[in-house]
Design a protein around this motif. Sequence first.
Motif, PDB file in Angstrom:
ATOM      1  N   LEU A 162       0.859  -1.189   0.000  1.00 27.77           N
ATOM      2  CA  LEU A 162       0.000   0.000   0.000  1.00 27.77           C
ATOM      3  C   LEU A 162       0.894   1.238   0.000  1.00 27.77           C
ATOM      4  CD1 LEU A 162      -2.441  -1.221   2.778  1.00 27.77           C
ATOM      5  CD2 LEU A 162      -2.857  -1.220   0.319  1.00 27.77           C
ATOM      6  N   PRO A 163       0.510   2.287  -0.700  1.00 27.68           N
ATOM      7  CA  PRO A 163       1.366   3.487  -0.750  1.00 27.68           C
ATOM      8  C   PRO A 163       1.775   4.005   0.626  1.00 27.68           C
ATOM      9  CG  PRO A 163      -0.374   3.669  -2.370  1.00 27.68           C
ATOM     10  CD  PRO A 163      -0.681   2.435  -1.548  1.00 27.68           C
ATOM     11  N   LEU A 164       0.866   4.000   1.576  1.00 28.35           N
ATOM     12  CA  LEU A 164       1.171   4.473   2.926  1.00 28.35           C
ATOM     13  C   LEU A 164       2.277   3.626   3.557  1.00 28.35           C
ATOM     14  CD1 LEU A 164       0.436   6.144   5.533  1.00 28.35           C
ATOM     15  CD2 LEU A 164      -1.098   4.262   6.082  1.00 28.35           C
ATOM     16  N   ILE A 165       2.179   2.320   3.426  1.00 30.09           N
ATOM     17  CA  ILE A 165       3.174   1.415   4.008  1.00 30.09           C
ATOM     18  C   ILE A 165       4.501   1.539   3.276  1.00 30.09           C
ATOM     19  CG2 ILE A 165       3.756  -1.025   4.349  1.00 30.09           C
ATOM     20  CD1 ILE A 165       0.753  -1.428   5.007  1.00 30.09           C
ATOM     21  N   ASP A 166       4.464   1.583   1.959  1.00 34.00           N
ATOM     22  CA  ASP A 166       5.701   1.727   1.193  1.00 34.00           C
ATOM     23  C   ASP A 166       6.441   3.004   1.563  1.00 34.00           C
ATOM     24  OD1 ASP A 166       5.217  -0.665  -0.100  1.00 34.00           O
ATOM     25  OD2 ASP A 166       4.378   0.283  -1.886  1.00 34.00           O
ATOM     26  N   GLU A 167       5.702   4.084   1.695  1.00 29.04           N
ATOM     27  CA  GLU A 167       6.304   5.377   2.039  1.00 29.04           C
ATOM     28  C   GLU A 167       6.911   5.337   3.440  1.00 29.04           C
ATOM     29  OE1 GLU A 167       7.574   9.149   1.246  1.00 29.04           O
ATOM     30  OE2 GLU A 167       6.572   7.821  -0.151  1.00 29.04           O
ATOM     31  N   TYR A 168       6.198   4.761   4.387  1.00 26.93           N
ATOM     32  CA  TYR A 168       6.700   4.662   5.755  1.00 26.93           C
ATOM     33  C   TYR A 168       7.927   3.755   5.835  1.00 26.93           C
ATOM     34  CZ  TYR A 168       6.997   3.312  10.645  1.00 26.93           C
ATOM     35  OH  TYR A 168       7.461   3.056  11.908  1.00 26.93           O
ATOM     36  N   CYS A 169       7.843   2.577   5.226  1.00 26.53           N
ATOM     37  CA  CYS A 169       8.905   1.578   5.340  1.00 26.53           C
ATOM     38  C   CYS A 169      10.192   1.971   4.628  1.00 26.53           C
ATOM     39  CB  CYS A 169       8.405   0.228   4.831  1.00 26.53           C
ATOM     40  SG  CYS A 169       7.169  -0.526   5.922  1.00 26.53           S
ATOM     41  N   LYS A 170      10.099   2.781   3.594  1.00 26.60           N
ATOM     42  CA  LYS A 170      11.320   3.141   2.868  1.00 26.60           C
ATOM     43  C   LYS A 170      12.300   3.902   3.758  1.00 26.60           C
ATOM     44  CE  LYS A 170      10.154   7.495   0.597  1.00 26.60           C
ATOM     45  NZ  LYS A 170       9.914   8.148  -0.685  1.00 26.60           N
ATOM     46  N   ASN A 171      11.801   4.524   4.820  1.00 24.64           N
ATOM     47  CA  ASN A 171      12.674   5.214   5.769  1.00 24.64           C
ATOM     48  C   ASN A 171      13.564   4.253   6.547  1.00 24.64           C
ATOM     49  OD1 ASN A 171      11.716   7.944   5.319  1.00 24.64           O
ATOM     50  ND2 ASN A 171       9.821   7.236   6.252  1.00 24.64           N
ATOM     51  N   TYR A 172      13.213   2.969   6.558  1.00 23.86           N
ATOM     52  CA  TYR A 172      13.942   1.963   7.312  1.00 23.86           C
ATOM     53  C   TYR A 172      14.671   0.963   6.423  1.00 23.86           C
ATOM     54  CZ  TYR A 172      11.127   3.957  10.973  1.00 23.86           C
ATOM     55  OH  TYR A 172      10.547   4.834  11.838  1.00 23.86           O
ATOM     56  N   ARG A 173      14.677   1.195   5.123  1.00 22.64           N
ATOM     57  CA  ARG A 173      15.259   0.245   4.170  1.00 22.64           C
ATOM     58  C   ARG A 173      16.716  -0.080   4.479  1.00 22.64           C
ATOM     59  NH1 ARG A 173      16.990  -3.480   2.236  1.00 22.64           N
ATOM     60  NH2 ARG A 173      17.173  -4.048   0.057  1.00 22.64           N
ATOM     61  N   ASN A 174      17.475   0.903   4.915  1.00 25.02           N
ATOM     62  CA  ASN A 174      18.902   0.678   5.166  1.00 25.02           C
ATOM     63  C   ASN A 174      19.180  -0.253   6.345  1.00 25.02           C
ATOM     64  OD1 ASN A 174      18.028   2.568   7.040  1.00 25.02           O
ATOM     65  ND2 ASN A 174      19.993   3.594   7.127  1.00 25.02           N
ATOM     66  N   LEU A 175      18.176  -0.596   7.137  1.00 19.31           N
ATOM     67  CA  LEU A 175      18.357  -1.516   8.259  1.00 19.31           C
ATOM     68  C   LEU A 175      18.374  -2.976   7.826  1.00 19.31           C
ATOM     69  CD1 LEU A 175      15.936   0.073  10.875  1.00 19.31           C
ATOM     70  CD2 LEU A 175      18.408   0.360  10.702  1.00 19.31           C
ATOM     71  N   PHE A 176      17.936  -3.233   6.598  1.00 18.07           N
ATOM     72  CA  PHE A 176      17.752  -4.600   6.143  1.00 18.07           C
ATOM     73  C   PHE A 176      18.759  -4.954   5.049  1.00 18.07           C
ATOM     74  CE2 PHE A 176      13.816  -2.873   7.726  1.00 18.07           C
ATOM     75  CZ  PHE A 176      13.509  -3.787   8.717  1.00 18.07           C
ATOM     76  N   PRO A 177      19.588  -5.965   5.301  1.00 12.78           N
ATOM     77  CA  PRO A 177      20.639  -6.311   4.352  1.00 12.78           C
ATOM     78  C   PRO A 177      20.132  -6.971   3.071  1.00 12.78           C
ATOM     79  CG  PRO A 177      20.625  -7.867   6.162  1.00 12.78           C
ATOM     80  CD  PRO A 177      19.639  -6.790   6.494  1.00 12.78           C
ATOM     81  N   SER A 178      18.928  -7.502   3.099  1.00 10.77           N
ATOM     82  CA  SER A 178      18.422  -8.177   1.903  1.00 10.77           C
ATOM     83  C   SER A 178      17.007  -7.716   1.574  1.00 10.77           C
ATOM     84  CB  SER A 178      18.421  -9.697   2.103  1.00 10.77           C
ATOM     85  OG  SER A 178      17.386 -10.076   2.990  1.00 10.77           O
ATOM     86  N   VAL A 179      16.653  -7.877   0.333  1.00  9.12           N
ATOM     87  CA  VAL A 179      15.302  -7.536  -0.112  1.00  9.12           C
ATOM     88  C   VAL A 179      14.278  -8.412   0.600  1.00  9.12           C
ATOM     89  CG1 VAL A 179      13.750  -7.517  -2.108  1.00  9.12           C
ATOM     90  CG2 VAL A 179      16.080  -6.713  -2.349  1.00  9.12           C
ATOM     91  N   ARG A 180      14.646  -9.664   0.833  1.00  8.09           N
ATOM     92  CA  ARG A 180      13.718 -10.601   1.479  1.00  8.09           C
ATOM     93  C   ARG A 180      13.316 -10.124   2.876  1.00  8.09           C
ATOM     94  NH1 ARG A 180      14.790 -16.781   1.066  1.00  8.09           N
ATOM     95  NH2 ARG A 180      12.616 -17.231   0.756  1.00  8.09           N
ATOM     96  N   THR A 181      14.283  -9.660   3.671  1.00 10.75           N
ATOM     97  CA  THR A 181      13.939  -9.203   5.016  1.00 10.75           C
ATOM     98  C   THR A 181      13.175  -7.880   4.969  1.00 10.75           C
ATOM     99  OG1 THR A 181      16.130  -8.187   5.288  1.00 10.75           O
ATOM    100  CG2 THR A 181      15.819 -10.392   6.206  1.00 10.75           C
TER     101      THR A 181
END
Length: 86
Positions: A19-38
């Motif tokens: 969902l756009p809301l979730i994608d927008e929120y979660c992208k702020n934390y992308r650097n915490l995850f070493p893989s796309v899967r996590t």
Amino acid sequence: MAESQSRTMIAPKQAKPTLPLIDEYCKNYRNLFPSVRTYQAFKNIHVGMLSEIKGKTLPKRWKVVGLENEQELHHFLTRSTWNLKI
């Protein structure tokens, strides 16, 4: 006898949109995850939390996000390599 070979770059795998809301929120934390899967599991957890299902158990959440079983979300919570350094 040098033969030129064309090399094509393969684009890095991207997390599936939610969902756009979730994608927008979660992208702020992308650097915490070493893989796309996590990172995808992180996004899926949020989809499950914001869904309108009663009883937000992992089996109910995985059904909402369309996963075959709850193992992916379970492993994200218990065995993931993500790391938050404060």
